[in-house]
Design a protein around this motif. Structure first.
Motif, PDB file in Angstrom:
ATOM      1  N   SER A 142       0.668  -1.292   0.318  1.00  0.00           N
ATOM      2  CA  SER A 142       0.182   0.091  -0.737  1.00  0.00           C
ATOM      3  C   SER A 142       0.574   1.236  -0.005  1.00  0.00           C
ATOM      4  O   SER A 142       0.399   2.561   0.368  1.00  0.00           O
ATOM      5  N   GLN A 143       2.205   1.283  -0.190  1.00  0.00           N
ATOM      6  CA  GLN A 143       3.482   2.111  -0.559  1.00  0.00           C
ATOM      7  C   GLN A 143       3.387   2.832   0.991  1.00  0.00           C
ATOM      8  O   GLN A 143       2.709   3.851   0.672  1.00  0.00           O
ATOM      9  N   LEU A 144       2.721   3.344   1.834  1.00  0.00           N
ATOM     10  CA  LEU A 144       2.679   3.497   2.959  1.00  0.00           C
ATOM     11  C   LEU A 144       3.727   4.647   3.358  1.00  0.00           C
ATOM     12  O   LEU A 144       3.639   5.728   3.862  1.00  0.00           O
ATOM     13  N   VAL A 173       1.172  11.694  11.095  1.00  0.00           N
ATOM     14  CA  VAL A 173       0.977  10.843  11.732  1.00  0.00           C
ATOM     15  C   VAL A 173      -0.401   9.905  10.619  1.00  0.00           C
ATOM     16  O   VAL A 173      -0.816   8.759  10.305  1.00  0.00           O
ATOM     17  N   ILE A 174      -1.355  10.919  10.300  1.00  0.00           N
ATOM     18  CA  ILE A 174      -2.441  10.373   9.293  1.00  0.00           C
ATOM     19  C   ILE A 174      -2.249  10.661   7.267  1.00  0.00           C
ATOM     20  O   ILE A 174      -1.216  11.452   7.240  1.00  0.00           O
ATOM     21  N   GLY A 212      -2.751   4.679  11.275  1.00  0.00           N
ATOM     22  CA  GLY A 212      -1.038   4.872  12.207  1.00  0.00           C
ATOM     23  C   GLY A 212      -0.532   4.452  13.246  1.00  0.00           C
ATOM     24  O   GLY A 212      -1.123   3.777  13.874  1.00  0.00           O
ATOM     25  N   LYS A 213       0.192   5.310  14.258  1.00  0.00           N
ATOM     26  CA  LYS A 213       0.718   5.132  15.730  1.00  0.00           C
ATOM     27  C   LYS A 213      -0.001   5.705  16.093  1.00  0.00           C
ATOM     28  O   LYS A 213      -0.813   6.841  16.316  1.00  0.00           O
ATOM     29  N   TYR A 238      -8.380   7.543  20.015  1.00  0.00           N
ATOM     30  CA  TYR A 238      -7.354   8.166  20.880  1.00  0.00           C
ATOM     31  C   TYR A 238      -6.557   8.131  19.996  1.00  0.00           C
ATOM     32  O   TYR A 238      -6.130   7.317  19.777  1.00  0.00           O
ATOM     33  N   ASN A 239      -5.204   9.415  20.275  1.00  0.00           N
ATOM     34  CA  ASN A 239      -3.891   9.076  19.711  1.00  0.00           C
ATOM     35  C   ASN A 239      -2.794   9.616  20.942  1.00  0.00           C
ATOM     36  O   ASN A 239      -2.874  10.514  21.475  1.00  0.00           O
TER      37      ASN A 239
END
Length: 341
Positions: A142-144, A173-174, A212-213, A238-239
């Motif tokens: 997916s070519q992150l 992150v997004i 993401g993270k 929540y991140n």
């Protein structure tokens, strides 16, 4: 004599001991396989160095050795695997740099990546996030790495993967676009926003991985009351890295300025009602089927840092398609910078 009953805690502990031992045994076998291919690669390299100085001598060794080994040990030692073993050693010549957390299937994927920085990124993230082989393969396909580079420079992306710094902005992150092929919906069929929302919830682990993270799930269709008016927020997350709420609104059509205004209201609500004093401002994400970047920028303040629009794709694009879209997005960014000057 009454029948004795052993405690539930004893049973749970015994099961945990057995499961842990089994997992460690599998991990140990996997790493022994990695070490085996590394040692094979090292031995082939040593033979090349002491052999004839022909350009094709390495290929001759690999082919000849594979013929002998495959005949005795099976296709796990065919010419492709032996060539991979050689390449593995050349890319990872220091034995201590080979990571015990990764198996041979994962290293085969990493070996196939020619860009050393891109390879390092996926290697680090696979370890940091405990990706299995399927998850690593999906992130590569997916070519992150390339998608993150759309809104970040290479140094900052690698610094986060190396744990030299913590992400500080939503853009770190997004991702845009987001690839949601795992939900099982088709772009050419009619479905409602609730269908996509439900599919995301059914695959929440995959969705959080794609986001993401540091993301954790908080609520779905969160109800808020503003005087006598009732509103429902599609998703609230929540991140923990950014230390803030993340509000997501799902749109199955091209977004409008009204959609942006609605999301801004939800972000303001969380900032003024839900956010603790030591937390960072809420992030709002419009997850949409299409967007007009210029319209989005004109609707939002120039110093906007919390509202993001990200397109979703319900299929895993080919590498060529993603690269084309990424290059197109980069050109748009360059044009925007030239206009500002």
């Amino acid at each position: 004599m009454a029948k004795e009953v052993i405690s539930t805690k004893l049973i749970q502990d015994a099961k945990q001991i057995i499961e842990t031992a089994r997992e460690n045994a599998v991990r140990s076998v996997d790493f022994c396989r990695v070490q085996m291919y590394w040692k094979l690669g090292k031995r082939i390299f040593e033979e090349e160095q002491h052999g004839k100085k022909r350009a094709d001598y390495g290929a001759y060794i690999v082919k000849s050795l594979a013929e002998k080994l495959e005949a005795e040990y099976g296709r796990g030692f065919g010419i492709r695997q032996i060539e991979r073993a050689r390449q593995f050693f050349l890319l990872y010549p220091i034995a201590s740099a080979v990571r015990t957390q990764l198996n041979w299937s994962q290293y085969k994927m990493l070996i196939a990546i020619s860009d050393p920085e891109k390879r390092e990124y996926y290697e680090l993230e696979a370890v940091n996030n405990s990706w299995n082989g399927r998850e690593l393969e999906r992130q590569i396909n997916s070519q992150l790495y390339e998608r993150l580079l759309l809104s970040n420079d290479k140094e900052s992306v690698l610094a986060v993967a190396r744990k030299e710094r913590i992400p500080e902005t939503p853009q770190e992150v997004i991702k845009d676009p987001m690839i949601l092929e795992f939900v099982g919906l088709k772009m050419n069929s009619a479905f409602y926003e609730t269908d996509l929302e439900g599919a995301i919830i059914s695959h929440i682990t995959d969705f959080l991985l794609e986001l993401g993270k540091g993301f954790s799930f908080v609520a779905r269709q969160k109800r808020i009351m503003l005087e006598d008016d009732e509103f429902f927020i599609d998703l609230v997350l929540y991140n923990r890295l950014l230390r803030c709420f993340v509000v997501i609104e799902i749109k199955t059509s091209k977004i409008t300025h009204q959609d942006i205004g609605q999301l801004q209201m939800y972000v303001n609500y969380h900032d003024r009602i839900e956010k603790l004093p030591d937390e960072n401002p809420t992030i709002g994400i419009l997850l949409c089927a299409g967007k007009n970047d210029t319209a989005v920028k004109m609707t939002l303040p120039e110093d906007n840092k919390t509202i993001l629009a990200s397109e979703y794709k319900l299929y895993l694009p080919t590498t060529e398609q993603l690269v084309g879209e990424i290059n197109e997005a980069k050109e748009l960014v360059k044009k925007s910078k030239r206009i500002k000057k």
